[in-house]
Design a protein around this motif. Sequence first.
Motif, PDB file in Angstrom:
ATOM      1  N   ALA A  63     -64.739 -70.230  36.247  1.00 41.88           N
ATOM      2  CA  ALA A  63     -64.781 -69.763  34.863  1.00 41.88           C
ATOM      3  C   ALA A  63     -66.231 -69.566  34.439  1.00 41.88           C
ATOM      4  N   THR A  64     -66.504 -68.393  33.894  1.00 44.76           N
ATOM      5  CA  THR A  64     -67.828 -68.083  33.377  1.00 44.76           C
ATOM      6  C   THR A  64     -67.720 -67.874  31.876  1.00 44.76           C
ATOM      7  N   VAL A  65     -68.527 -68.663  31.133  1.00 44.17           N
ATOM      8  CA  VAL A  65     -68.524 -68.573  29.682  1.00 44.17           C
ATOM      9  C   VAL A  65     -69.823 -67.908  29.252  1.00 44.17           C
ATOM     10  N   ASP A  66     -69.699 -66.788  28.549  1.00 40.22           N
ATOM     11  CA  ASP A  66     -70.881 -66.065  28.071  1.00 40.22           C
ATOM     12  C   ASP A  66     -71.433 -66.807  26.862  1.00 40.22           C
ATOM     13  N   ALA A  67     -72.461 -67.616  27.065  1.00 40.29           N
ATOM     14  CA  ALA A  67     -73.018 -68.440  25.999  1.00 40.29           C
ATOM     15  C   ALA A  67     -74.529 -68.465  26.116  1.00 40.29           C
ATOM     16  N   ALA A  68     -75.186 -68.790  24.997  1.00 44.35           N
ATOM     17  CA  ALA A  68     -76.654 -68.840  24.985  1.00 44.35           C
ATOM     18  C   ALA A  68     -77.170 -69.971  25.861  1.00 44.35           C
ATOM     19  N   VAL A  69     -76.421 -71.068  25.910  1.00 43.07           N
ATOM     20  CA  VAL A  69     -76.815 -72.226  26.712  1.00 43.07           C
ATOM     21  C   VAL A  69     -75.824 -72.352  27.861  1.00 43.07           C
ATOM     22  N   THR A  70     -76.295 -72.361  29.078  1.00 45.96           N
ATOM     23  CA  THR A  70     -75.429 -72.487  30.243  1.00 45.96           C
ATOM     24  C   THR A  70     -75.412 -73.931  30.723  1.00 45.96           C
ATOM     25  N   VAL A  71     -74.344 -74.264  31.431  1.00 52.31           N
ATOM     26  CA  VAL A  71     -74.213 -75.620  31.967  1.00 52.31           C
ATOM     27  C   VAL A  71     -74.599 -75.592  33.435  1.00 52.31           C
ATOM     28  N   PRO A  72     -75.167 -76.680  33.938  1.00 55.72           N
ATOM     29  CA  PRO A  72     -75.520 -76.693  35.361  1.00 55.72           C
ATOM     30  C   PRO A  72     -74.266 -76.714  36.233  1.00 55.72           C
ATOM     31  N   GLY A  73     -74.357 -76.074  37.383  1.00 53.72           N
ATOM     32  CA  GLY A  73     -73.217 -76.046  38.288  1.00 53.72           C
ATOM     33  C   GLY A  73     -72.181 -75.029  37.848  1.00 53.72           C
ATOM     34  N   ALA A  74     -71.039 -75.047  38.520  1.00 54.13           N
ATOM     35  CA  ALA A  74     -69.956 -74.105  38.235  1.00 54.13           C
ATOM     36  C   ALA A  74     -68.781 -74.840  37.616  1.00 54.13           C
ATOM     37  N   LEU A  75     -68.046 -74.131  36.769  1.00 53.56           N
ATOM     38  CA  LEU A  75     -66.837 -74.663  36.156  1.00 53.56           C
ATOM     39  C   LEU A  75     -65.623 -73.995  36.796  1.00 53.56           C
ATOM     40  N   HIS A  76     -64.621 -74.805  37.096  1.00 51.77           N
ATOM     41  CA  HIS A  76     -63.405 -74.286  37.697  1.00 51.77           C
ATOM     42  C   HIS A  76     -62.219 -74.722  36.851  1.00 51.77           C
ATOM     43  N   VAL A  77     -61.254 -73.826  36.681  1.00 51.41           N
ATOM     44  CA  VAL A  77     -60.006 -74.176  36.000  1.00 51.41           C
ATOM     45  C   VAL A  77     -58.902 -74.226  37.043  1.00 51.41           C
ATOM     46  N   ARG A  78     -57.986 -75.142  36.831  1.00 47.92           N
ATOM     47  CA  ARG A  78     -56.885 -75.342  37.784  1.00 47.92           C
ATOM     48  C   ARG A  78     -55.564 -75.260  37.028  1.00 47.92           C
ATOM     49  N   PRO A  79     -54.781 -74.162  37.187  1.00 50.64           N
ATOM     50  CA  PRO A  79     -53.477 -74.072  36.523  1.00 50.64           C
ATOM     51  C   PRO A  79     -52.574 -75.219  36.947  1.00 50.64           C
ATOM     52  N   ALA A  80     -52.201 -76.058  35.985  1.00 48.60           N
ATOM     53  CA  ALA A  80     -51.426 -77.262  36.306  1.00 48.60           C
ATOM     54  C   ALA A  80     -50.131 -77.352  35.508  1.00 48.60           C
ATOM     55  N   GLY A  81     -49.828 -76.382  34.693  1.00 45.29           N
ATOM     56  CA  GLY A  81     -48.610 -76.422  33.897  1.00 45.29           C
ATOM     57  C   GLY A  81     -48.362 -75.071  33.241  1.00 45.29           C
ATOM     58  N   VAL A  82     -47.164 -74.906  32.700  1.00 46.50           N
ATOM     59  CA  VAL A  82     -46.735 -73.628  32.134  1.00 46.50           C
ATOM     60  C   VAL A  82     -46.605 -73.748  30.621  1.00 46.50           C
ATOM     61  N   LEU A  83     -47.083 -72.732  29.930  1.00 44.84           N
ATOM     62  CA  LEU A  83     -46.853 -72.598  28.498  1.00 44.84           C
ATOM     63  C   LEU A  83     -45.507 -71.903  28.312  1.00 44.84           C
ATOM     64  N   ASP A  84     -44.467 -72.676  28.055  1.00 42.79           N
ATOM     65  CA  ASP A  84     -43.153 -72.073  27.853  1.00 42.79           C
ATOM     66  C   ASP A  84     -43.102 -71.414  26.472  1.00 42.79           C
ATOM     67  N   PRO A  85     -42.055 -70.615  26.186  1.00 44.25           N
ATOM     68  CA  PRO A  85     -41.991 -69.920  24.888  1.00 44.25           C
ATOM     69  C   PRO A  85     -42.094 -70.856  23.685  1.00 44.25           C
ATOM     70  N   ALA A  86     -41.505 -72.066  23.791  1.00 44.21           N
ATOM     71  CA  ALA A  86     -41.583 -73.003  22.667  1.00 44.21           C
ATOM     72  C   ALA A  86     -43.022 -73.445  22.430  1.00 44.21           C
ATOM     73  N   ALA A  87     -43.764 -73.698  23.506  1.00 35.93           N
ATOM     74  CA  ALA A  87     -45.167 -74.105  23.355  1.00 35.93           C
ATOM     75  C   ALA A  87     -46.010 -72.961  22.825  1.00 35.93           C
ATOM     76  N   LEU A  88     -45.747 -71.733  23.293  1.00 37.08           N
ATOM     77  CA  LEU A  88     -46.503 -70.583  22.798  1.00 37.08           C
ATOM     78  C   LEU A  88     -46.258 -70.343  21.316  1.00 37.08           C
ATOM     79  N   ALA A  89     -45.050 -70.706  20.830  1.00 41.21           N
ATOM     80  CA  ALA A  89     -44.720 -70.516  19.412  1.00 41.21           C
ATOM     81  C   ALA A  89     -45.052 -71.744  18.579  1.00 41.21           C
ATOM     82  N   ASP A  90     -45.675 -72.758  19.161  1.00 42.65           N
ATOM     83  CA  ASP A  90     -46.021 -73.959  18.406  1.00 42.65           C
ATOM     84  C   ASP A  90     -47.012 -73.595  17.300  1.00 42.65           C
ATOM     85  N   PRO A  91     -46.753 -74.027  16.060  1.00 43.50           N
ATOM     86  CA  PRO A  91     -47.676 -73.693  14.964  1.00 43.50           C
ATOM     87  C   PRO A  91     -49.104 -74.146  15.206  1.00 43.50           C
ATOM     88  N   ALA A  92     -49.306 -75.169  16.022  1.00 41.74           N
ATOM     89  CA  ALA A  92     -50.661 -75.648  16.260  1.00 41.74           C
ATOM     90  C   ALA A  92     -51.542 -74.587  16.897  1.00 41.74           C
TER      91      ALA A  92
END
Length: 944
Positions: A696-725
Amino acid sequence: MTGGTRLLRSEARGDLPLLACLAVLVAVLAGIGAAGPVVLAGQRDQALRHRVAAAQHGPALVSVSTAEEVFDDPALQAHAGPVLSQTAAGGEQVVGTATLPTGSSLTVARTVVTFPLLKVTAPQSTVDRASTTSLTPHHVSDAAAHLRYVAGGPPGGRAPAGSPPGIAISRAAAALTGLTVGQQVTAQEEPLLGVFHSTYFTVSGIFEPVDPDDDFWRDQPTLNQPQSYPDGTKDGKANVSVQGLVDADAAAEMKDDAITLPTITWELRLGLGHDAVHQAAGVLSALQAYPTDLAGSMCGSSDPMGREQCEMGNVKVGTYQLDDRFTPLATAFAGEDVQTRELASFAGASLFAVGLVTVLVAIRLLLRRRADDLALQRSRGASSTGLVLLRTAITTPVVLAAAALGWFLGRWLAPTGTSGSPQPLLALLGTGLALLLVPLLTWQAVREPAVARDPRRRGRRRGRRAVLEATALLLAVAGTVALRARGSGGGDGVDLQLSLVPVLLATAAVLLLVRIYPLVLRLLAGQARRGSGVVAFVGLRRAGRDAPATALALFVLVITLGTAVFGGLVSRSIADGGAVGAAWSAGGDVAVLQSGNVTPKPVPSGAGSPVRTTVAEHRRSVHLVGDVNGATYAGVALVTVDAARLAAAEPGSPLVRALAALGDGRPVRTDPTDQSFPVLTGAAFFAEESKETLTATVDAAVTVPGALHVRPAGVLDPAALADPALGPITGGLPAGTVLMVATGAADAVLPGQLTGATALLVYDRPGADPRAAALAAGDALGPLAEIRLRADQLAQLRDDGLARLVSTSYTVCTLLAVLFGLLAVALELVLTARERNRTSSYLRTLGLSGGAATFLQIAQLLPLAAAAALGGVLIGVLEPRILGPALSIRQFTGGPADPALRTDYRLTLLLGLGLGLLVLGAAVVESTVARTRRLGAVLRLGGT
């Protein structure tokens, strides 16, 4: 000639009651065609004006800005000021350049002169308080009316020669910077070619708002509340940004002539007339051409460097820039307006269908009452053509006069100046049907008896009936399939397809009922015959035989009840969907929103505070690259949520259940510099990328050392996608954006992003005032934060003019359809009363009691009511689900998806009870009339 006139008068005198009834029906239909579209258009105009007025409580819908130019030529510099003397003339030129349609207007609501950002270098006490203190001088033309001075006075008027111009600051800014009245402030611009330019001010006064909640301070929040950001150093100092009020001519008072000159913005107020919807298209076209018009009117030749030269009065300025917020507002309104007209057209089509059937029933009864006279005249040698022409000559003047009267009354009662216009087609349709049905039905009544009794013709009639019924069913099915395939939005006008398909469905339902429910009645009659009484058996048999004759009454009842149930369903779904949409917009009880990733200030939530808890959310736009397959995903929305606080605030939240798959969600090191954290993704993304990590690359003024990785570990089901939060933080994302959600623990390794967003969801205590909670959390993300209250969002949705127009359309159309329906059913019952009365008279001569006769009347009419109730309720409940995507009400509710369709069972029950009372009343009236005429005393073999 005299004899013919006498004959017409004699015939008309006998038909007078029914002719009057027919005239009223035609007049009402013509009046609806004349006034209905105009009234509906007036409501739409009012809805658009209301939206424009509400939008102008905040930032201006339309604004024009320009900046004064810096000139090296001293002769040109002499024309640079004073600014104040030029802004009024410049505003008049800007407004006069707009070529708006007649009835609309642009006026200068506010003039803002913004001077460049300066860094305060003196007094030393102010410098010591913060790492940096920035000062932005402003002149706001209407500021004086919204503030009062607690010390000193306004900076107005020219300062004495040689003295610095005055500047006024808010009480909050004075407390933060330590500035006092009379102090001299030294400030510098950013260096230009390594040269610093100093500017001097004198603090002339300290002010506070008269009403902090009025529109002015919502539009100019930083003028009252300074901004303070931690600088990240160990001493804990902050970077402070302050705004101050100066006289517009302060540019001429500044010590250094080389200072960058100010930017001038005219905030314009848009006014729309009575035909606002019609004007909106012209305003959109004018705004599209506005920048070109400004350049042509206020810009001329190029300077020696080839740059275009523009003017404001006699001051040289840069090019004029347009900020147009009306176009997206009008575009969104146009989309909702199309859906509003589609829904209203369905109610109108149902009403018109009921009205036309009522006209048909009235003409049938008119001819039935004259049946004996027509038969007598036919037996005396009158030709069929002559009788048809006679009946046509009697009814045509009445129908035409009634149509003309209804049309002119409708035009007189309709409001003027709206975006709508009368629809003569509706009036012509009702009038033409009445004029056409009279000769057709008369011909059917007076044709040759031998032809009428021909068995071969009767067989052909049955065949034609079957063909017509099959055609109606095929049209209903084909229309529904085509409508579902087409979806919502049938054009800018009335959606004929959406209007006609529900009427065809009601027709198909009636045809099926007329075919089916006589069979059911025969089975029930067979069961009743085995009983001891004869009343139920005779009543059911009689109702079964009368089923085809009462088809029109059944159609009227079905479509009227179906429209009412459908309207109640739409109104209930919009109301309930509005609550869901308001929750989606606000997330909690209150939402505080800020652009960029900002660390929220702590919000007190202990005893005595109206705030129960808060939940912080951040959104960043990231670029992903698969670590194994190399797949790339740009513009992915990565949202971090404080899962622990959300679980405490909403334990049953679908998003909380989904976040449980991430555990604590803390980043883990994959090597000495790289870190990885788990995320939730959509089902399709998870199926494709769940077996590997992505960088993951975040376009920001301040960068973090090293690389960031995201790991898909779960599914956003329709109920979660419609959560008011998720609503406040994801509601503005473009359709198709890939969404990922992580816990707030990922914020520790993710850099802040200026193009991101921050949301603070605020949950109040039971019984607490949400406005108090909003006030307590209002400064958590700074003075520029947007605050949304769920209660305000819900009130805004429910008060929206288009949503109210839909409910009003169904209410009015249902009431009118009920009146038409009552008349049609009453006329139809009169048409079929002869057979029922004959049956009652036979049984009364055999000793049937008055009470049993009344029960017999009820038994004969009750199946009609039951069939109508069943068909009407099924049509009203199933139609929205049958129409599917062609009927969308999301525009009126907000939220992430179309709201659930909810039947108003209370209204449905009341309508069913009303139908039952109608039938019961008709039966009692018929029985009373029969007893009054002593039908039990005389056996009338030829009729009643």
